[in-house]
Design a protein around this motif. Structure first.
Motif, PDB file in Angstrom:
ATOM      1  N   LEU A 170       0.822  -1.216   0.000  1.00 48.38           N
ATOM      2  CA  LEU A 170       0.000   0.000   0.000  1.00 48.38           C
ATOM      3  C   LEU A 170       0.852   1.261   0.000  1.00 48.38           C
ATOM      4  O   LEU A 170       0.493   2.256  -0.627  1.00 48.38           O
ATOM      5  CB  LEU A 170      -0.939  -0.010   1.212  1.00 48.38           C
ATOM      6  N   ARG A 171       1.998   1.220   0.690  1.00 52.30           N
ATOM      7  CA  ARG A 171       2.882   2.382   0.678  1.00 52.30           C
ATOM      8  C   ARG A 171       3.358   2.674  -0.737  1.00 52.30           C
ATOM      9  O   ARG A 171       3.390   3.828  -1.182  1.00 52.30           O
ATOM     10  CB  ARG A 171       4.067   2.144   1.608  1.00 52.30           C
ATOM     11  N   SER A 172       3.724   1.634  -1.474  1.00 46.82           N
ATOM     12  CA  SER A 172       4.166   1.820  -2.855  1.00 46.82           C
ATOM     13  C   SER A 172       3.050   2.406  -3.711  1.00 46.82           C
ATOM     14  O   SER A 172       3.288   3.311  -4.526  1.00 46.82           O
ATOM     15  CB  SER A 172       4.638   0.486  -3.427  1.00 46.82           C
ATOM     16  N   LEU A 173       1.826   1.928  -3.521  1.00 47.90           N
ATOM     17  CA  LEU A 173       0.690   2.440  -4.294  1.00 47.90           C
ATOM     18  C   LEU A 173       0.398   3.903  -3.961  1.00 47.90           C
ATOM     19  O   LEU A 173       0.108   4.708  -4.861  1.00 47.90           O
ATOM     20  CB  LEU A 173      -0.544   1.582  -4.031  1.00 47.90           C
ATOM     21  N   VAL A 174       0.478   4.256  -2.687  1.00 47.20           N
ATOM     22  CA  VAL A 174       0.233   5.649  -2.293  1.00 47.20           C
ATOM     23  C   VAL A 174       1.315   6.552  -2.866  1.00 47.20           C
ATOM     24  O   VAL A 174       1.023   7.642  -3.395  1.00 47.20           O
ATOM     25  CB  VAL A 174       0.173   5.780  -0.755  1.00 47.20           C
ATOM     26  N   ARG A 175       2.552   6.126  -2.791  1.00 47.66           N
ATOM     27  CA  ARG A 175       3.649   6.942  -3.319  1.00 47.66           C
ATOM     28  C   ARG A 175       3.491   7.150  -4.825  1.00 47.66           C
ATOM     29  O   ARG A 175       3.678   8.265  -5.326  1.00 47.66           O
ATOM     30  CB  ARG A 175       4.997   6.273  -3.010  1.00 47.66           C
ATOM     31  N   ARG A 213      -7.538   3.756   3.015  1.00 51.14           N
ATOM     32  CA  ARG A 213      -8.529   4.836   2.932  1.00 51.14           C
ATOM     33  C   ARG A 213      -8.034   5.973   2.050  1.00 51.14           C
ATOM     34  O   ARG A 213      -8.811   6.590   1.317  1.00 51.14           O
ATOM     35  CB  ARG A 213      -8.862   5.357   4.330  1.00 51.14           C
ATOM     36  N   ARG A 214      -6.752   6.247   2.137  1.00 48.56           N
ATOM     37  CA  ARG A 214      -6.182   7.311   1.303  1.00 48.56           C
ATOM     38  C   ARG A 214      -6.270   6.956  -0.171  1.00 48.56           C
ATOM     39  O   ARG A 214      -6.577   7.808  -1.019  1.00 48.56           O
ATOM     40  CB  ARG A 214      -4.735   7.541   1.721  1.00 48.56           C
ATOM     41  N   LEU A 215      -6.014   5.708  -0.508  1.00 43.25           N
ATOM     42  CA  LEU A 215      -6.073   5.273  -1.901  1.00 43.25           C
ATOM     43  C   LEU A 215      -7.494   5.287  -2.450  1.00 43.25           C
ATOM     44  O   LEU A 215      -7.694   5.530  -3.643  1.00 43.25           O
ATOM     45  CB  LEU A 215      -5.477   3.872  -2.034  1.00 43.25           C
ATOM     46  N   THR A 216      -8.467   5.006  -1.590  1.00 43.66           N
ATOM     47  CA  THR A 216      -9.864   4.942  -2.043  1.00 43.66           C
ATOM     48  C   THR A 216     -10.621   6.240  -1.796  1.00 43.66           C
ATOM     49  O   THR A 216     -11.809   6.331  -2.115  1.00 43.66           O
ATOM     50  CB  THR A 216     -10.599   3.788  -1.342  1.00 43.66           C
ATOM     51  N   GLY A 217      -9.965   7.240  -1.225  1.00 45.06           N
ATOM     52  CA  GLY A 217     -10.607   8.529  -1.000  1.00 45.06           C
ATOM     53  C   GLY A 217     -11.622   8.520   0.124  1.00 45.06           C
ATOM     54  O   GLY A 217     -12.515   9.390   0.170  1.00 45.06           O
TER      55      GLY A 217
END
Length: 279
Positions: free
Chosen positions: A95-100, A266-270
């Motif tokens: 998830l960290r990689s996806l957020v970055r 949650r950050r990735l899905t808004g």
């Protein structure tokens, strides 16, 4: 999973889609070595995750889980096995990689920030796992965090509160260097002494202490270090982390990983992260 969402902490379909492949793959691999391989799994993985998130967000003891979740020994058993098998670490990395990447950054960080938080413990934490942070006058444990420059968790080490930032920092830097070889810079506070700085240099990481401006009074935003201070604030959205309730330090580390997994998903899905203080 069928039925309505019962609790605000439950996974949405979008968040479940992010983590489901990792958990399904874990179950498939584990069942390859199980004796009852012909027996279908009894509990739905999504319900298990919802139950663990419910504990993390509300702070309740495991045995107080509502009866519409699987039995609390089963839920805790999954939590313990996922910690032992590195599932939470794997999800944090994914998830960290996806957020970055969503923020226009490279998936792997090149710099990090280190800091610690001393926290009081509950009565079920063994005395040998506690200590006294003389500077902050707290008897309990210390959470030593390493985050990237977006404030996303890289690694965490839970120790007795009496362990110095320098000693914990040496371990954090070693873990970060092993898992993230691209990191070449680390910002820390002035509590990290020469030992940690020299250890970072041996690992190829430039450890740079950042201090408050001389004569500054009251609250001041400290360059670079504010990102990890914000991360600690994010973690406090999960009531289980308002105090250290975990009997074992490695379970405490897993709870921190779980909170960051929830925040990043949650950050990735808004989706918003409601604060428990106003509920």
């Amino acid at each position: 999973m069928t039925g309505q969402r019962g609790y605000p902490s439950d996974l949405s379909d979008a968040r479940w889609a992010l983590i489901e492949p990792v958990l399904t793959d874990w179950r498939v691999k584990r069942r390859q070595y199980a004796l009852d391989i012909g027996r279908p799994p009894e509990h739905d993985l999504r319900q298990i995750v919802n139950a663990i998130l419910y504990v993390d967000r509300t702070g309740i003891p495991w045995r107080y889980l509502p009866h519409d979740f699987p039995p609390h020994p089963t839920v805790y058993g999954y939590f313990a096995r996922w910690q032992q098998d590195g599932v939470f670490t794997q999800l944090t990395r994914l998830l960290r990689s996806l957020v970055r990447q969503a923020e226009g950054r490279d998936g792997e960080p090149s710099a990090c920030v280190l800091d610690s938080q001393s926290i009081k413990t509950s009565a079920n934490v063994h005395r040998a796992d506690q200590g006294t942070d003389a500077g902050k006058r707290i008897i309990g444990r210390k959470r030593n965090l390493g985050c990237d420059t977006l404030g996303l968790l890289l690694t965490v080490l839970v120790t007795a509160a009496s362990v110095s930032d320098t000693a914990a920092g040496v371990t954090l830097l070693s873990r970060i260097a092993a898992a993230h070889p691209h990191i070449r810079k680390a910002w820390v506070d002035v509590g990290y002494r020469t030992t940690a700085i020299e250890h970072g240099a041996r690992l190829g990481i430039d450890v740079h202490p950042v201090q408050r401006e001389p004569g500054a009074k009251g609250f001041k935003v400290i360059p670079r270090r504010w990102t990890i201070e914000r991360s600690i604030g994010w973690l406090m959205h999960h009531r289980r982390l308002a105090r250290d309730y975990e009997r074992h330090p490695h379970r405490s580390e897993a709870m921190i990983h779980l909170a960051m997994i929830d925040l990043m998903a949650r950050r990735l899905t808004g989706e918003a992260t409601p604060n428990w203080r106003g509920t």
